[in-house]
Design a protein around this motif. Structure first.
Motif, PDB file in Angstrom:
ATOM      1  N   ARG A  15       0.829  -1.197   0.000  1.00  0.00           N
ATOM      2  CA  ARG A  15       0.000   0.000   0.000  1.00  0.00           C
ATOM      3  C   ARG A  15       0.869   1.254   0.000  1.00  0.00           C
ATOM      4  N   ARG A  16       0.273   2.325  -0.459  1.00  0.00           N
ATOM      5  CA  ARG A  16       1.017   3.582  -0.568  1.00  0.00           C
ATOM      6  C   ARG A  16       1.687   3.992   0.746  1.00  0.00           C
ATOM      7  N   PRO A  17       0.981   3.983   1.894  1.00  0.00           N
ATOM      8  CA  PRO A  17       1.671   4.379   3.132  1.00  0.00           C
ATOM      9  C   PRO A  17       2.801   3.431   3.517  1.00  0.00           C
ATOM     10  N   LEU A  41       0.365   5.730  11.422  1.00  0.00           N
ATOM     11  CA  LEU A  41      -0.486   5.212  10.354  1.00  0.00           C
ATOM     12  C   LEU A  41      -1.859   4.903  10.926  1.00  0.00           C
ATOM     13  N   PRO A  42      -2.914   5.459  10.354  1.00  0.00           N
ATOM     14  CA  PRO A  42      -4.265   5.131  10.823  1.00  0.00           C
ATOM     15  C   PRO A  42      -4.555   3.639  10.678  1.00  0.00           C
ATOM     16  N   VAL A  43      -5.495   3.142  11.461  1.00  0.00           N
ATOM     17  CA  VAL A  43      -5.915   1.749  11.356  1.00  0.00           C
ATOM     18  C   VAL A  43      -6.382   1.476   9.934  1.00  0.00           C
ATOM     19  N   GLY A  44      -5.950   0.343   9.376  1.00  0.00           N
ATOM     20  CA  GLY A  44      -6.355  -0.027   8.028  1.00  0.00           C
ATOM     21  C   GLY A  44      -5.343   0.299   6.955  1.00  0.00           C
ATOM     22  N   CYS A  45      -4.267   0.977   7.324  1.00  0.00           N
ATOM     23  CA  CYS A  45      -3.279   1.416   6.330  1.00  0.00           C
ATOM     24  C   CYS A  45      -2.103   0.459   6.184  1.00  0.00           C
ATOM     25  N   SER A 197       3.832  10.482   8.736  1.00  0.00           N
ATOM     26  CA  SER A 197       2.446  10.403   9.199  1.00  0.00           C
ATOM     27  C   SER A 197       1.538  10.385   7.980  1.00  0.00           C
ATOM     28  N   PHE A 198       0.637   9.419   7.934  1.00  0.00           N
ATOM     29  CA  PHE A 198      -0.296   9.314   6.816  1.00  0.00           C
ATOM     30  C   PHE A 198      -1.647   9.840   7.270  1.00  0.00           C
ATOM     31  N   PRO A 199      -2.150  10.909   6.663  1.00  0.00           N
ATOM     32  CA  PRO A 199      -3.385  11.549   7.134  1.00  0.00           C
ATOM     33  C   PRO A 199      -4.613  10.645   6.990  1.00  0.00           C
TER      34      PRO A 199
END
Length: 341
Positions: A15-17, A41-45, A197-199
């Protein structure tokens, strides 16, 4: 085994992140900068998958991965073990040869792990209680240079003295902290310079997180208990917002008045019933985050009083207790679960 430098530009299943964070880690340590860093990284990333490939960004020799509890520890290990058919390396086609897989060991209680297992592994996965708890026997048996990389999952817990003990034992190891929520309820931030940090808005746009539809409910008052045990009532929304942002003691002391609690619980049940009726899916559940331990118990009791099956998970609870709650959730034996850090 040395984790040799890998080019992941052709790994299109990442994935991108994951690819962006991998690049930031490599770039940071190629410059010989600070040993300790943090990534959000938010959950799911794909945080767990990123943890699996992180050693190849740092070109480490032996890695310690610390999870916040047994459930996450076991899942992280499964993501990296060759004999697990759904391991992350397989899913993203990370390796070309079977021999490329690292040897992975889990530190478990009850004599299930021995020092030979640890010494013969490339990656050691543990929760903090097993590697550095009061009864641990592993730190004292390992040399100071045994691990050259420490990865901490859910690192917003890492201010505790047990985390410090691990870092002091391996003073020259790089430390990489991962979290979706870097701030603890006591107001402390996780350790390390944040290098990536991935928004959340990007995670929604990329489809990693479902687009949410929110119903806003603003209580007319909020009651909290201060450090002296006094109940304080707030009615000004600006005061509530300011204290929530600035005062850790406020976040730890929040309780709801019976009136506010009843309103929120009844409205959430009404919305759950509406969604179940519209979708035809009777297994839909309510899941929410509490501010503190007392808040968890208070809201659980409110749902139980309305004949809903409810429970909570919390870091204060024994891992086996939380595992039982997760098991009930997965088996659809709950209508609601409440969580807190």
């Amino acid at each position: 085994m040395a984790f040799e430098k890998k080019d992941i530009t052709a790994k299109h299943k990442l994935r991108r992140p994951q690819t962006e964070a991998f690049g930031k880690i490599r770039e940071h340590y190629e410059k010989k900068e600070l040993k300790e860093v943090g990534l959000i990284l938010p959950v799911g990333c794909g945080k767990s998958g990123l943890i699996s490939i992180t050693p190849y960004a740092t070109e480490s020799s032996r890695v310690l991965i610390i999870a916040p509890g047994k459930k996450i520890r076991d899942q992280l290990a499964k993501d990296m073990k060759f004999n697990e058919p759904d391991n992350f390396y397989n899913k993203c086609e990370f390796f070309d040869l079977v021999d490329d897989y690292p040897e992975v060991c889990i530190i478990e209680a009850g004599g299930k792990t021995n020092i030979h297992d640890i010494r013969s592994s490339d990656i050691v996965v543990s929760n903090i209680q097993q590697i550095a708890g009061d009864e641990n026997k592993w730190l004292e048996q390992l040399d100071a240079d045994f691990f050259d990389l420490i990865i901490v999952d859910e690192a917003h817990h890492n201010k505790a003295s047990t985390w410090v003990k691990v870092k002091e034992k391996f003073p020259n190891a790089k430390v990489i902290n991962y979290s979706a929520t870097p701030m603890r309820s006591d107001g402390q931030l996780m350790s390390g310079e944040i290098i990536y940090s991935f928004p959340v808005v990007e995670a929604i746009r990329e489809g990693y997180i479902k687009r949410l539809h929110a119903k806003m409910i603003s209580p007319s008052k909020l009651v909290y208990v201060d450090s002296d045990g006094n109940e304080i009532t707030l009615t000004n929304p600006e005061d509530i917002k300011r204290l929530g942002e600035e005062e850790a003691s406020f976040r730890r002391g929040v309780l709801m008045s019976d009136e506010t609690l009843s309103t929120l619980v009844d409205l959430s049940i009404k919305e759950l019933n509406r969604l179940r009726e519209e979708s035809g899916e009777k297994r839909l559940k309510i899941i929410a985050s509490a501010l503190n331990y007392g808040h968890c118990i208070q809201i659980k009791e409110a749902f139980l009083a309305r004949n809903l099956r409810a429970d909570y998970v919390h870091s204060n609870e024994d891992g086996a207790v939380n595992d039982r709650v997760f098991s009930k959730l997965e088996n659809h034996e709950l209508g609601k679960v409440r969580t807190s850090s």
